[in-house]
Design an enzyme around this catalytic site. Structure first.
Site, PDB file in Angstrom:
ATOM      1  N   GLY A  32      56.927 -24.960  -7.249  1.00  0.00           N
ATOM      2  CA  GLY A  32      58.147 -25.666  -6.857  1.00  0.00           C
ATOM      3  C   GLY A  32      58.682 -26.571  -7.946  1.00  0.00           C
ATOM      4  O   GLY A  32      58.289 -26.480  -9.104  1.00  0.00           O
ATOM      5  N   ASN A  33      59.626 -27.440  -7.535  1.00  0.00           N
ATOM      6  CA  ASN A  33      60.387 -28.280  -8.474  1.00  0.00           C
ATOM      7  C   ASN A  33      60.982 -27.380  -9.566  1.00  0.00           C
ATOM      8  O   ASN A  33      60.761 -27.569 -10.762  1.00  0.00           O
ATOM      9  CB  ASN A  33      59.494 -29.376  -9.077  1.00  0.00           C
ATOM     10  CG  ASN A  33      60.339 -30.409  -9.796  1.00  0.00           C
ATOM     11  OD1 ASN A  33      60.201 -30.625 -10.978  1.00  0.00           O
ATOM     12  ND2 ASN A  33      61.270 -31.023  -9.085  1.00  0.00           N
ATOM     13  N   HIS A  38      62.261 -21.155 -14.176  1.00  0.00           N
ATOM     14  CA  HIS A  38      61.830 -20.401 -12.981  1.00  0.00           C
ATOM     15  C   HIS A  38      62.926 -19.438 -12.536  1.00  0.00           C
ATOM     16  O   HIS A  38      62.649 -18.301 -12.139  1.00  0.00           O
ATOM     17  CB  HIS A  38      61.529 -21.353 -11.814  1.00  0.00           C
ATOM     18  CG  HIS A  38      60.373 -22.268 -12.045  1.00  0.00           C
ATOM     19  ND1 HIS A  38      60.536 -23.615 -12.282  1.00  0.00           N
ATOM     20  CD2 HIS A  38      59.037 -22.046 -12.057  1.00  0.00           C
ATOM     21  CE1 HIS A  38      59.349 -24.184 -12.418  1.00  0.00           C
ATOM     22  NE2 HIS A  38      58.421 -23.253 -12.291  1.00  0.00           N
ATOM     23  N   GLN A 156      47.150 -18.806 -18.816  1.00  0.00           N
ATOM     24  CA  GLN A 156      47.225 -18.403 -17.404  1.00  0.00           C
ATOM     25  C   GLN A 156      47.619 -16.935 -17.293  1.00  0.00           C
ATOM     26  O   GLN A 156      47.041 -16.177 -16.512  1.00  0.00           O
ATOM     27  CB  GLN A 156      48.226 -19.277 -16.661  1.00  0.00           C
ATOM     28  CG  GLN A 156      48.545 -18.792 -15.260  1.00  0.00           C
ATOM     29  CD  GLN A 156      49.385 -19.768 -14.473  1.00  0.00           C
ATOM     30  OE1 GLN A 156      48.864 -20.727 -13.929  1.00  0.00           O
ATOM     31  NE2 GLN A 156      50.683 -19.529 -14.389  1.00  0.00           N
ATOM     32  N   ARG A 190      56.934 -30.881 -15.469  1.00  0.00           N
ATOM     33  CA  ARG A 190      56.301 -32.142 -15.888  1.00  0.00           C
ATOM     34  C   ARG A 190      57.168 -32.925 -16.884  1.00  0.00           C
ATOM     35  O   ARG A 190      56.883 -34.087 -17.145  1.00  0.00           O
ATOM     36  CB  ARG A 190      54.909 -31.881 -16.455  1.00  0.00           C
ATOM     37  CG  ARG A 190      53.924 -31.433 -15.364  1.00  0.00           C
ATOM     38  CD  ARG A 190      52.494 -31.337 -15.860  1.00  0.00           C
ATOM     39  NE  ARG A 190      51.552 -31.248 -14.749  1.00  0.00           N
ATOM     40  CZ  ARG A 190      50.927 -30.120 -14.368  1.00  0.00           C
ATOM     41  NH1 ARG A 190      51.144 -29.000 -15.019  1.00  0.00           N
ATOM     42  NH2 ARG A 190      50.089 -30.136 -13.341  1.00  0.00           N
TER      43      ARG A 190
END
Ligand code: PAF
Length: 283
Positions: A32-33, A38, A156, A190
């Site tokens: 999210g955020n 995204h 990741q 972030r």
């Protein structure tokens, strides 16, 4: 209109309907955020699928003690409207209880060996166990044909590729490019933790990565270049976890090895931990 779903039975019903209609499902997992980075992953998923599902779940098991789980920004309304504009069909927003029916501490865990112990894994013990566990659960819930992950989280992506290969998930993994602000700072949820004074300094990470690329492709010794990049960041006030040059599979290159490389940086500026990377070739 985007469908917002929080119950597993409703998710399964909708996806089952699409699959019976012969549609290919694309998936973008997120915490999210959401920002333009995204949204670009959703647009990429659209090119690989007939229907796109995105998930928003701030996963407690991938945060270590003292990390930012509690203050991680949660913006569900803005996320839903941004996803709709980007062409997402369904937003999957499970509760912690739906994701971890026996509790987050009592979940079956998925551990990817070796690669998870390096770099991010060495600085955030257990982080990739949380990621591999939640992504395995999300894959079982959504059952996508293709899933899109951003290249900014380079390690990741490598962990997910290993996981999907080793457990034979029938899912195509698609890597999305890193979107950057005008000064080169990689887009990240972030970044909003940065103070107005820290924000321009944060772009030094991108400058350090470009510096590493220039010197390594010119043939300079890896250890010297990594040390110089670390000093460059420290002089601007960063606390550096690593500035490392690796093979694409994250092995350490040996003297005389040619081919593809990735340089990766993780560093803290004040309260904000940032990561970024750059890919290049060495002749
Ligand atoms: O990259 C992220 O946002 C998260 O690590 C992911 C893949 C959604 C798992 O929680």
């Amino acid at each position: 209109m985007i469908a917002i779903v929080s119950e597993l039975a409703a998710l399964r019903a909708r996806i089952g309907e699409w699959k019976r209609g012969g549609m290919r499902i694309g998936f973008v997992p997120t915490m999210g955020n959401l920002h333009a980075g995204h949204h670009s992953l959703v647009e990429l998923a659209r090119r690989h699928a007939d229907r796109v599902v995105a998930s928003v779940f701030v996963n407690p098991t991938q945060f270590g003690p003292g990390e930012d789980f509690g203050r991680y920004p949660r913006t569900p309304e803005a996320d839903a409207s941004g996803l709709q504009a980007a062409g997402c069909d369904l937003l999957w927003m499970p509760s912690v209880e739906t994701m971890y029916p026996h509790g987050a501490q009592a979940t079956v865990q998925v551990h990817v060996p070796v690669i998870t112990e390096l770099l991010e894994g060495a600085h955030r013990p257990g982080h990739f166990d949380g990621v591999a566990t939640v992504v395995s659960r999300l894959f079982n819930q959504v059952q996508p044909d293709a899933a899109v992950f951003g290249r900014k989280d380079y390690q990741q992506l490598a962990v997910i590729r290993y996981l999907v290969g080793d457990l034979s998930f029938p899912i195509e993994i698609v890597a999305g490019p890193t979107l950057r602000e005008a000064d080169g700072l990689a887009m990240s949820s972030r970044n909003q933790y940065l103070s107005p004074g820290e924000r321009p300094v944060a772009a030094t990470i991108h400058q350090a990565l470009q510096y590493i690329k220039t010197r390594i492709t010119a043939g300079d010794a890896r250890a010297d270049v990594e040390a110089a990049a670390t000093r460059m960041l420290q002089e601007r006030g960063f606390d550096v976890d690593y500035a490392a040059v690796r093979h694409p599979d994250l092995r350490e290159p040996q003297e005389g090895d040619n081919g593809a490389r990735v340089a990766l940086v993780a560093a803290r500026l004040g309260q904000t931990r940032l990561i970024d990377n750059i890919e290049f070739d060495v002749d």
